[in-house]
Design a protein around this motif. Sequence first.
Motif, short mmCIF file in Angstrom:
data_model
loop_
_atom_site.label_atom_id
_atom_site.label_comp_id
_atom_site.label_asym_id
_atom_site.label_seq_id
_atom_site.Cartn_x
_atom_site.Cartn_y
_atom_site.Cartn_z
N GLU A 112 42.30 24.72 68.59
CA GLU A 112 41.50 24.24 69.96
C GLU A 112 40.05 24.76 69.67
OE1 GLU A 112 43.29 24.89 73.30
OE2 GLU A 112 45.09 23.97 72.40
N LYS A 122 42.09 16.40 68.59
CA LYS A 122 43.71 16.74 68.96
C LYS A 122 44.10 15.70 67.93
CE LYS A 122 46.93 15.93 72.74
NZ LYS A 122 47.09 15.31 74.37
N ARG A 172 44.19 17.43 64.83
CA ARG A 172 45.80 18.69 65.70
C ARG A 172 46.78 18.80 65.41
NH1 ARG A 172 42.28 19.98 70.51
NH2 ARG A 172 44.06 19.17 71.99
#
Length: 232
Positions: free
Chosen positions: A108, A114, A117
Amino acid sequence: MITLENVTKIYQSSNGSVTAVDDVSLHIKEGEIFGIIGYSGAGKSSLIRMLNGLEKPTKGNVIVADRNIANIKGKELREARQEIGMIFQHFNLLWSRTVRENIAFPLEIAGVPKEQRLKRVDELIQLVGLQGRENAYPSQLSGGQKQRVGIARALANNPKVLLCDEATSALDPQTTDSILDLLVDINQRLRLTIVLITHEMHVIRKICDRVAVMENGKIVEQGEVLQVFRQP
Ligand code: ADP
Ligand code: ADP
């Protein structure tokens, strides 16, 4: 991969100055597991903190992955630190976040989108063997599991170097061995350079290729583990 040139660290305090690291020069090769052993107060923590830029040397150069980090700061230092992961004796996890969230945290900060991630966190969970514990909180994990989270988090941004600060000192002998096995596995699979500091001979003997012995801020001996700790 890592070169220290005549590195000295002096702390100033109200009752005078302390030379924690005294003119240390050292070369650590790419892909090796290098141990630094010494008693409490020898200067090991000061040395390893200079390797990730947490502490500045009073004198000398600290070159990590081709970059002299001794005198850089701000954005440049943050970039350099992406190449360097670190794990700690007391894990330093975020206690109000789950395993998954702890591991995602450095991603982050690095601004990884996202979807990427989530994918990376899953890979890391596999790598350190935490499948099934993704949604647990640190307080629900054993010491060994906490350190696995620490390792996954340290590796999130694909560093070239992993620094281990007494990473098994809070663990029982069996758990210590399983974490050391994991470090060897990661070293071989990722060709990751590992530097560890410890006061435990067992740790050095079990996984290190080479070792430096520190005393009073100086390296008093270094070489292949079998040679430095040969049986008489
Ligand atoms: P080790 O990790 O081998 O125990 P350290 O690097 O923590 O060694 O400490 C080496 C010496 O430097 C010790 O004498 C310690 O008291 C001193 N020292 C470490 N950190 C500081 C600091 N922030 N301020 C003043 N002295 C320090
Ligand atoms: P272990 O059981 O492996 O020793 P702990 O759960 O005791 O690990 O935690 C290790 C460190 O984290 C200790 O220094 C402790 O004070 C700190 N710690 C534990 N729980 C929390 C928490 N909820 N918030 C902040 N720090 C915590």
